[in-house]
Structures are given as structure tokens and as C-alpha cells.
Design an enzyme around this catalytic site. Sequence first.
Site: not given
Length: 276
Positions: A235, A240
Site C-alpha cells: 500500500c 493497509r
Amino acid sequence: MSSETPQLPLILDPATLSRHLEDPHLLIIDVPLKVDSYPAGHVPGAIFLDSRRLLAGYGEVPNDVPTEAALSTLFSELGLTPETHVVAYDDEGGGWAGRLLWTLELIGHRRYSYLNGGIHAWRADGHPLETISNTPTPSDYQAAYLNPALQIRREELIERLDDPQLAIWDARSAEEYRGTKGDNRKLGHIPGAVNFDWLDVMDKHNDLRLRDYAELITELEARGLTPDKEIVTHCQSHHRSGLTWLAAKALGYDNVRAYPGSWKEWGNRDDTPVEK
């Protein structure tokens, strides 16, 4: 109360965890996005972990992996032992919890589970909350990168961009992927990477638990993220993508790696190719 390490699944539902709260080999770690989440109410017995401890915290790539010495200090403070079964959760659907479990896998500690849905699912299912802080019993844990293949470095990724057996899962938003949003020197995505937002992995209508596995596999395969390939996920900072790494593992993908440098590194260098 058992004297043996519990045999718990990778993805743990709240009801199962509630039956194991008294197990002496269980280490429950709350690694929330919001710092006030833990004192507001956590799983009984859970230890608080500041998510910044999972990052190097300095240099050109502050989101990179901490040193083995730093991880030794961290996991000794948390009381980790080879017999410990870690249950990780957070308040955001699995990003930081996934990063923690990925770090454990990196150092060869494979006794771990994710509390599916984190504190949201625990609350929604009516399980008890605790507001006092818990202090772990320290251990002497020597962390080493015993599973270095779990991470891919920038140099290898550049070399393998044309490898048909490698598939790159970009877990950022569509805007970041397309290059219309971001705060890096270069915007866009790694050539050949496919976009599947981490938020689409969690079920917003089911207390942020992982979505239906069959649906997820169908959507991933439609993007070319198939189980026969080596999957690399990233990410902006491998926060994430902590969730997307974990989800792929839960779905039965055998060869999932993460790029800890992520776009923070890739998007700020002159020698990295970019697509928009």
C-alpha cells in the site's frame, strides 16, 4: 485451563476467543489505529501495542521493517515466548493487526490468530470489555528474520516486473492507484500492479469481519490474483496491506509476500518505473 498451547485457527471468531481467555499461553495484543480505543474498552487481558513499534521509524523509508534488535526488544517487552499463541486485533478491520502477524511470520513465529472484525466484532457480539491497562510479563525473546522471503525488497521487485508468475496487489484506494491522489514525488502505481482496495476486503455490514471467502476469491481471480501465482501486496506503508497479506493467507494463497517499502519508497525514488 490447559498447559498446552491452544490450537486456534488463523481467523478466530469472538465466541471461540471468549472460551480461551484464561489460557496461560495466549497473548492477546490490541494494536489500534486510534490511541484512545484501548482505554475505552478492550478484550479482557489484552496488551496495548503502539503500532509505530512495528515500523523502523527512521531513514528514507520509515515504514520499513524494524531491525532484529528492535524486534527483540519489542517482543521481549510483550512477553513473547516460542510457546505463546498470539491473538492480534485492532479497531479498523485488520490493517495493523495484519502487519503485526506478518512481522511474527517474518521472524518465524507461526503461532498466531486474527480476531475477525477486531474490537468492533467483539463488542457487537456482546462479549465483556475491560478498561484497565494490562502489563505483560517480560521475556527474553531473540528475534531474527528467519523467514526473509516473506518480504520483497525494491531491487528484486524491479527485476521481476515482467515475471508472469508474479502478481502485484496494490491495496491502496483507486485514486492513489490512478495517480490522482497522494503526497509522493511520483503518483500512480507499480507497472502491472492491480488494484483491490483493502476496504473492500472487510464487510462493512458485519462489524468489519473479512468478507465471504468465495466472493473474495472470485474478485481477486478476476484481477489476475490467482493462487498459482506469487502474490506481492503493498500500500503506502505496508499498513493497509497488512490486512491484504492476511486475507490472502486466509483464502489459501500459499505464496504471499509483502513489500514493506510500499509506495512510500517506490513513489519517492528516481529509479522506479511508474504507471498511471
